[in-house]
Write an enzyme that holds these catalytic residues in place. Structure first.
Site, short mmCIF file in Angstrom:
data_model
loop_
_atom_site.label_atom_id
_atom_site.label_comp_id
_atom_site.label_asym_id
_atom_site.label_seq_id
_atom_site.Cartn_x
_atom_site.Cartn_y
_atom_site.Cartn_z
N ASP A 157 -33.24 54.06 42.63
CA ASP A 157 -32.17 54.34 43.59
C ASP A 157 -31.19 55.37 43.06
O ASP A 157 -30.29 55.81 43.79
CB ASP A 157 -31.44 53.05 43.98
N GLU A 178 -30.53 48.30 30.16
CA GLU A 178 -29.78 49.55 30.25
C GLU A 178 -28.38 49.40 29.68
O GLU A 178 -27.67 48.43 29.95
CB GLU A 178 -29.69 50.03 31.70
#
Length: 320
Positions: A6, A142
């Site tokens: 995204d 992340e």
């Protein structure tokens, strides 16, 4: 593995964050990737809002990515153990995403490194273990310290994929546009640039502009005709595109010979004429024109048809 992330909301569509992209937009891009991929696993990011309601809604949206876009797995952010279990029961492979989750940018107060304390690192490891036990096939880590990522990697039986989480993860992933410098926004500190595609494209466009300004562009037709129209000199050859003022102009004034029309070229904003011909505007003159009134050439006949089809008041520009 190829992830249709995204993040394309930012690096392709120019949004400030990933929250604006819709399910339909993600489906569109996933389809395009699916058509090009032959062997790699295609994973689609489920966008913000597509799985934040009920578990049933999340499963229904995930099914769309598999059925309509050809995704082989979906990725969701956060410790959503119940949803991962439901997707696994629905035979949809899941990639989990923990740590710096971009869809939570407002809650986190920006893109900040996560799991910086021992307590938050332990909680993150517990979430990763729970997701793996629920059926997640891999976990993206992340924006966390490499020590936390290493501890989680050692604990899990499924692969960890790092992005800004150190080299101890089982695999690494990076946004393609960041990798080649095609991003709109400042890059994260952990991003390593491997090429400068922006500079390459800029240089190519500048050289093309120079060729156009000096009229050194190549033509693919056998004839090149110089016309002076609308106060500018343009080169006409091959495909001529005439821009019309509106779709009504097309509908009202398009009366060319049906045998010479190509319906695939007719759009609401213009029409491409796929043949060579001369065309005059105003007081322009052609450097190459054959035939006379008694014995007109085929090109001059076609020129008349074009001018009858496209009244001059509707012609704004001519481009090759």
């Amino acid at each position: 593995m190829i992830l249709v992330g995204d993040s394309l909301a930012m690096v392709v569509m120019g949004h400030d964050n990933t929250l604006a992209i819709t399910v339909d937009e993600m489906l569109h891009h996933t389809r395009a990737v699916r058509r090009a991929v032959r062997r790699a696993l295609v994973v689609a990011d489920m966008p913000f809002g597509s799985y934040h309601g009920t578990v049933a809604e999340g499963v229904a949206n995930a099914v769309r990515f598999v059925k309509e876009a050809g995704a082989e797995a979906v990725k969701i952010e956060g410790p959503r153990v119940e949803l991962v279990a439901a997707l696994t029961d629905a035979e949809i492979p899941v990639v989990a995403h923990l740590g710096l989750t971009p869809q939570s940018v407002h809650r986190m107060g920006g893109y900040r490194v996560q799991a910086r304390t021992a307590e938050t690192a332990m909680r993150l490891k517990a979430d990763a273990v729970a997701l793996a036990e629920a059926g997640a096939g891999a976990v993206v880590l992340e924006g966390i310290p490499r020590e936390a990522a290493a501890a989680i990697t050692a604990e899990l039986t499924v692969p960890t994929i790092g992005i800004g989480a150190g080299p101890e993860c089982d695999g690494q992933i990076l946004v393609f546009h960041d990798l080649v410098n095609l991003s709109f926004s400042p890059q994260a500190k952990f991003v390593r640039r491997y090429a400068d595609a922006a500079a390459m494209f800029r240089g190519a466009i500048e050289r093309y502009r120079e060729d156009v300004e000096h009229r050194t562009t190549r033509t693919w037709g056998t004839r090149a005709i110089r016309e002076r129209s609308l106060g500018q000199t343009v080169l006409i050859t091959g495909v001529l595109f005439i821009s019309l003022s509106s779709s009504e102009a097309v509908q009202e004034h398009f009366h060319a010979d049906p045998k010479e029309q190509n319906s695939n070229n007719h759009e609401c904003c213009g029409f491409a004429i796929r043949r060579r011909f001369t065309i005059r505007f105003g007081q322009g003159h052609s450097e190459e024109h054959k035939g006379n009134a008694e014995n007109p050439s085929p090109d001059s006949l076609h020129e008349r048809r074009v001018r009858r089809s496209f009244p001059e008041k509707f012609i704004h520009a001519v481009a090759i």
